[in-house]
Enzyme design. Structure first.
Site, PDB file in Angstrom:
ATOM      1  N   THR A   1     -26.637 -17.118  10.056  1.00 26.18           N
ATOM      2  CA  THR A   1     -26.527 -15.812  10.713  1.00 26.18           C
ATOM      3  C   THR A   1     -25.770 -15.922  12.030  1.00 26.18           C
ATOM      4  OG1 THR A   1     -28.664 -16.118  11.831  1.00 26.18           O
ATOM      5  CG2 THR A   1     -28.682 -14.947   9.721  1.00 26.18           C
TER       6      THR A   1
ATOM      7  N   GLU B   1     -29.691 -10.759  14.487  1.00 25.06           N
ATOM      8  CA  GLU B   1     -28.956 -11.761  13.719  1.00 25.06           C
ATOM      9  C   GLU B   1     -28.398 -11.116  12.462  1.00 25.06           C
ATOM     10  OE1 GLU B   1     -30.865 -15.722  13.459  1.00 25.06           O
ATOM     11  OE2 GLU B   1     -32.569 -14.753  14.437  1.00 25.06           O
TER      12      GLU B   1
END
Length: 312
Positions: free
Chosen positions: A212, A260
């Site tokens: 991420t 994220e």
């Protein structure tokens, strides 16, 4: 679009113009009605259109510590206003001294002496001057004295978002805080966006097979409620479908809230140090702690599947 930071940035030879004033955070669909009418009236009169806004948010100066979460930073608002056809944006530094200007002094100092307003376009609830003593009636009363007209535009659009409440920045912030990003998008006319630089986190996503981009968001950003969302990650001009996680990562006893974004089906992306944007399209599920890493991985795979479908 010209951008001015303070009255001193306005060109000395600036002529007549059509002006609208407000915080315009988010430039939502109600704001778009007012700004759009200012642009239209300016073209009718053959003069430029100017939006006047403030930095920092006036509430932070009048009541320190009360700065609201922001739906869009000033550079994003400028982009949205430019798309609406605005010719110039004036960002006024909002200070204690500026907050103490009487409504009449504000009109003379800003609208008359600097912007040479030919017309002023506002919403019905517009307030200005010391202790917000000025309103559209005060603005209109002084119009003949200083040779400008005033037009009041009803910005109260409504729809399903917020159960039918009139669209506003306040309602949009509330929906974002509740995780209702679809409702926020209805008001804004586009997905709610957060942005910032990608920084190194714990890199657990990479270890789990879902790397991420950990986005260090800008100060005072309105961040959606903790949970998983479908949306888009844009980096270097490329817009990629994404599964987005907001929260403290309770699976690993996290304490700091993060945003994220996992770019779906993308391999080998290196986004560290890049400024990226994250657009929230739909809520997928709430944040939770699973009984095992296997349970977490199964949920993450399902999150990605849902996000892929929702952004298809």
């Amino acid at each position: 679009m010209q951008r001015w930071r303070g009255l001193e940035d306005i060109p000395q030879d600036w002529g007549r113009s059509v002006v609208t004033i407000g915080s315009y955070d988010g430039v939502h669909r109600g704001h778009q009605l007012i700004i759009g009418r200012a642009v239209e009236r300016a073209r009718e009169l053959g003069v430029p259109s100017v939006v006047v806004t403030f930095d920092p948010h006036p509430s932070e100066v009048v009541r320190p510590g009360s700065h609201p979460p922001l739906l869009a930073p000033h550079h994003r608002r400028a982009e949205l206003m430019a798309d609406l056809g605005v010719d110039a944006l004036l960002i006024l530094p909002f200070t204690v001294a500026f907050s103490q200007l009487s409504p009449a002094d504000f009109i003379v100092k800003v609208l008359v002496d600097k912007l040479h307003a030919r017309a002023v376009i506002e919403g019905p609830n517009f307030r200005f001057g010391h202790r917000a003593a000025g309103n559209v009636a005060v603005l209109a009363d002084l119009g003949p004295t200083y040779d400008y007209e005033v037009e009041v535009i009803d910005l109260h659009v409504s729809g399903e978002a917020g159960g039918g409440e009139p669209f506003s920045s306040t309602l949009t912030r509330r929906l974002v805080a509740e995780g209702d990003v679809a409702g926020a998008a209805e008001i804004l006319g586009r997905p709610h966006r957060v942005e910032g630089v990608v920084v190194r986190g714990a890199q657990r996503g990479r270890e789990l097979g879902f790397p991420t981009a950990n986005v260090e968001t800008l100060p005072h950003t309105a961040i959606p409620a903790d949970g998983v969302y479908a949306g888009w990650l844009t980096a270097d001009g490329e817009r990629m479908p994404a599964a987005i996680s907001v929260g403290t990562n309770p699976q690993f006893e996290g304490t700091e809230r993060t945003v994220e974004a996992y770019a779906i089906d993308r391999v080998g992306l290196d986004l560290y140090g890049l400024h990226v944007t994250v657009d929230f399209q739909a809520y997928v599920r709430g944040q939770r702690k699973f009984d095992s890493i296997e349970g977490l991985l199964e949920a993450m795979a399902d999150d990605v599947k849902q996000a892929r479908a929702l952004t298809a």
